[in-house]
Design a protein around this motif. Structure first.
Motif, PDB file in Angstrom:
ATOM      1  N   HIS A  69       0.836  -1.199   0.000  1.00 56.43           N
ATOM      2  CA  HIS A  69       0.000   0.000   0.000  1.00 56.43           C
ATOM      3  C   HIS A  69       0.871   1.250   0.000  1.00 56.43           C
ATOM      4  O   HIS A  69       2.024   1.225   0.430  1.00 56.43           O
ATOM      5  N   VAL A  70       0.306   2.336  -0.463  1.00 59.51           N
ATOM      6  CA  VAL A  70       0.940   3.650  -0.323  1.00 59.51           C
ATOM      7  C   VAL A  70       0.616   4.164   1.072  1.00 59.51           C
ATOM      8  O   VAL A  70      -0.545   4.214   1.477  1.00 59.51           O
ATOM      9  N   SER A  71       1.649   4.520   1.824  1.00 63.18           N
ATOM     10  CA  SER A  71       1.473   5.007   3.188  1.00 63.18           C
ATOM     11  C   SER A  71       1.434   6.528   3.211  1.00 63.18           C
ATOM     12  O   SER A  71       2.319   7.186   2.654  1.00 63.18           O
ATOM     13  N   ILE A  72       0.421   7.083   3.862  1.00 58.31           N
ATOM     14  CA  ILE A  72       0.277   8.528   4.013  1.00 58.31           C
ATOM     15  C   ILE A  72       0.170   8.821   5.505  1.00 58.31           C
ATOM     16  O   ILE A  72      -0.810   8.447   6.151  1.00 58.31           O
ATOM     17  N   THR A  73       1.195   9.467   6.060  1.00 52.05           N
ATOM     18  CA  THR A  73       1.239   9.730   7.494  1.00 52.05           C
ATOM     19  C   THR A  73       1.190  11.232   7.765  1.00 52.05           C
ATOM     20  O   THR A  73       2.100  11.959   7.351  1.00 52.05           O
ATOM     21  N   PRO A  74       0.151  11.714   8.445  1.00 52.53           N
ATOM     22  CA  PRO A  74       0.141  13.117   8.857  1.00 52.53           C
ATOM     23  C   PRO A  74       1.116  13.316  10.014  1.00 52.53           C
ATOM     24  O   PRO A  74       1.132  12.520  10.967  1.00 52.53           O
ATOM     25  N   LEU A  75       1.944  14.340   9.929  1.00 52.94           N
ATOM     26  CA  LEU A  75       2.957  14.613  10.942  1.00 52.94           C
ATOM     27  C   LEU A  75       2.672  15.927  11.653  1.00 52.94           C
ATOM     28  O   LEU A  75       1.965  16.791  11.142  1.00 52.94           O
ATOM     29  N   GLN A  76       3.278  16.064  12.846  1.00 51.92           N
ATOM     30  CA  GLN A  76       3.242  17.322  13.568  1.00 51.92           C
ATOM     31  C   GLN A  76       4.621  17.573  14.156  1.00 51.92           C
ATOM     32  O   GLN A  76       5.455  16.674  14.229  1.00 51.92           O
ATOM     33  N   VAL A  77       4.854  18.794  14.604  1.00 49.60           N
ATOM     34  CA  VAL A  77       6.166  19.160  15.112  1.00 49.60           C
ATOM     35  C   VAL A  77       6.224  19.092  16.634  1.00 49.60           C
ATOM     36  O   VAL A  77       7.292  18.946  17.211  1.00 49.60           O
ATOM     37  N   ASP A  78       5.106  19.176  17.308  1.00 44.06           N
ATOM     38  CA  ASP A  78       5.064  19.195  18.768  1.00 44.06           C
ATOM     39  C   ASP A  78       5.612  17.887  19.339  1.00 44.06           C
ATOM     40  O   ASP A  78       4.989  16.836  19.228  1.00 44.06           O
ATOM     41  N   LEU A  79       6.791  17.949  19.983  1.00 45.33           N
ATOM     42  CA  LEU A  79       7.413  16.762  20.561  1.00 45.33           C
ATOM     43  C   LEU A  79       7.083  16.592  22.041  1.00 45.33           C
ATOM     44  O   LEU A  79       7.598  15.686  22.693  1.00 45.33           O
ATOM     45  N   THR A  80       6.238  17.449  22.563  1.00 46.73           N
ATOM     46  CA  THR A  80       5.881  17.370  23.972  1.00 46.73           C
ATOM     47  C   THR A  80       5.220  16.029  24.295  1.00 46.73           C
ATOM     48  O   THR A  80       4.318  15.586  23.583  1.00 46.73           O
ATOM     49  N   ASP A  81       5.648  15.400  25.391  1.00 40.75           N
ATOM     50  CA  ASP A  81       5.003  14.173  25.864  1.00 40.75           C
ATOM     51  C   ASP A  81       3.817  14.598  26.728  1.00 40.75           C
ATOM     52  O   ASP A  81       3.903  14.667  27.957  1.00 40.75           O
ATOM     53  N   HIS A  82       2.701  14.867  26.087  1.00 45.68           N
ATOM     54  CA  HIS A  82       1.544  15.410  26.796  1.00 45.68           C
ATOM     55  C   HIS A  82       1.013  14.448  27.850  1.00 45.68           C
ATOM     56  O   HIS A  82       0.578  14.874  28.927  1.00 45.68           O
ATOM     57  N   ALA A  83       1.042  13.150  27.560  1.00 46.58           N
ATOM     58  CA  ALA A  83       0.522  12.171  28.520  1.00 46.58           C
ATOM     59  C   ALA A  83       1.339  12.160  29.802  1.00 46.58           C
ATOM     60  O   ALA A  83       0.819  11.855  30.882  1.00 46.58           O
ATOM     61  N   ALA A  84       2.623  12.492  29.704  1.00 49.47           N
ATOM     62  CA  ALA A  84       3.488  12.449  30.881  1.00 49.47           C
ATOM     63  C   ALA A  84       3.537  13.771  31.643  1.00 49.47           C
ATOM     64  O   ALA A  84       4.127  13.823  32.726  1.00 49.47           O
ATOM     65  N   LEU A  85       2.933  14.816  31.111  1.00 48.55           N
ATOM     66  CA  LEU A  85       3.013  16.123  31.777  1.00 48.55           C
ATOM     67  C   LEU A  85       2.521  16.093  33.224  1.00 48.55           C
ATOM     68  O   LEU A  85       3.188  16.635  34.119  1.00 48.55           O
ATOM     69  N   PRO A  86       1.367  15.485  33.531  1.00 44.49           N
ATOM     70  CA  PRO A  86       0.912  15.479  34.928  1.00 44.49           C
ATOM     71  C   PRO A  86       1.904  14.810  35.881  1.00 44.49           C
ATOM     72  O   PRO A  86       2.155  15.304  36.989  1.00 44.49           O
ATOM     73  N   ALA A  87       2.484  13.684  35.468  1.00 47.19           N
ATOM     74  CA  ALA A  87       3.440  12.984  36.328  1.00 47.19           C
ATOM     75  C   ALA A  87       4.674  13.832  36.579  1.00 47.19           C
ATOM     76  O   ALA A  87       5.189  13.898  37.700  1.00 47.19           O
ATOM     77  N   TRP A  88       5.164  14.482  35.537  1.00 50.37           N
ATOM     78  CA  TRP A  88       6.342  15.333  35.712  1.00 50.37           C
ATOM     79  C   TRP A  88       6.006  16.564  36.543  1.00 50.37           C
ATOM     80  O   TRP A  88       6.860  17.071  37.282  1.00 50.37           O
ATOM     81  N   GLN A  89       4.777  17.046  36.457  1.00 46.93           N
ATOM     82  CA  GLN A  89       4.380  18.181  37.279  1.00 46.93           C
ATOM     83  C   GLN A  89       4.367  17.791  38.756  1.00 46.93           C
ATOM     84  O   GLN A  89       4.825  18.554  39.626  1.00 46.93           O
ATOM     85  N   ARG A  90       3.857  16.574  39.049  1.00 49.03           N
ATOM     86  CA  ARG A  90       3.882  16.094  40.428  1.00 49.03           C
ATOM     87  C   ARG A  90       5.309  15.927  40.922  1.00 49.03           C
ATOM     88  O   ARG A  90       5.633  16.251  42.069  1.00 49.03           O
ATOM     89  N   TRP A  91       6.160  15.434  40.065  1.00 49.84           N
ATOM     90  CA  TRP A  91       7.582  15.277  40.408  1.00 49.84           C
ATOM     91  C   TRP A  91       8.209  16.625  40.716  1.00 49.84           C
ATOM     92  O   TRP A  91       8.952  16.786  41.691  1.00 49.84           O
TER      93      TRP A  91
END
Length: 252
Positions: A223-245
């Motif tokens: 198949h031809v692969s078409i991947t939408p990309l973004q530039v934001d490298l922030t680990d958003h899911a981990a933000l709360p844990a790092w904030q608690r830390w």
């Protein structure tokens, strides 16, 4: 319509000529590409020396710099008008999974995206330029579709990988996510004629996350692969844990 065309294989690469031909008739075309092969340069900009600009007999413009240099200079002073679309490629070899972080082909498209211009990077899955004409037909079709009905408002960035097949233009197209590779092979150590050690970067690792839905899986299925990309490298899911830390010294 004005389209800026770049690549990372250099202004003499067959893939660039094929992409230019694929875009003919879609609008005004501007070509700005590296003077030499600049694969693996990622998003690097040349800041420690001035860049020299040239025009080839066929009208292609080229710089003695990186793919990102080419698009950056084009958008910030070389072109008479801002383009409506930036396209990059057609690259000789896949840009999937972790490869996209190193790819000059993707970086050229991303530079346009960073300036708010929609952009598409095109690559063939295998090296050697086999069936490049078919890949160009795929690129033309995707560009036409994206221009006729943009996938989202504002700027967007697509990474397209096309199997090296004569019937590539008939293959199913799959919207995918990036897979992941195993770590690269160890460096290759050699000795130069003066007895000094030299090192070659080893080949990339095999896919370790290439299941259904990934770019690796799609191209493996033909198949031809078409991947939408973004530039934001922030680990958003981990933000709360790092904030608690940060707040209390707890382990994230």
């Amino acid at each position: 319509m004005r389209i800026l065309i770049a690549n990372d294989d250099g202004y003499l690469a067959p893939g660039l000529a094929a992409l230019v031909q694929a875009c003919e008739g879609l609008g005004e075309l501007d070509v700005v590409a590296p003077e030499q092969n600049a694969s693996g340069t990622s998003n690097s900009l040349t800041l420690n020396r001035p860049l020299s600009a040239f025009t080839a007999p066929n009208g292609f413009r080229y710089l003695n710099g990186t793919p990102s240099d080419c698009v950056h200079v084009a958008l910030t002073g070389w072109l008479p008008e801002r383009p409506d679309l930036v396209v990059s490629g057609i690259n000789q070899g896949a840009n999937m999974g972790d490869d996209t972080l190193y790819s000059g082909t993707v970086a050229a498209a991303m530079e346009g995206y960073l300036f708010g211009v929609p952009a598409i990077a095109f690559s063939q899955v295998e090296k050697g330029w086999a069936h490049l004409d078919a890949a160009a037909r795929v690129a033309r079709s995707i560009i036409e579709q994206a221009l006729a009905s943009p996938p989202s408002a504002g700027a967007w960035l697509l990474n397209v990988n096309i199997p090296n097949r004569a019937d590539a233009h008939t293959l199913p197209r799959e919207v995918t996510r990036l897979g992941r590779r195993h770590a690269s092979a160890p460096v290759i150590r050699q000795t130069n004629p003066r007895g000094e050690p030299i090192y070659w970067i080893g080949p990339p690792g095999d896919a370790r996350e290439g299941g259904q839905g990934t770019d690796f899986h799609a191209t493996a299925q033909g198949h031809v692969s078409i991947t939408p990309l973004q530039v934001d490298l922030t680990d958003h899911a981990a933000l709360p844990a790092w904030q608690r830390w940060s707040d209390g010294g707890a382990r994230p």
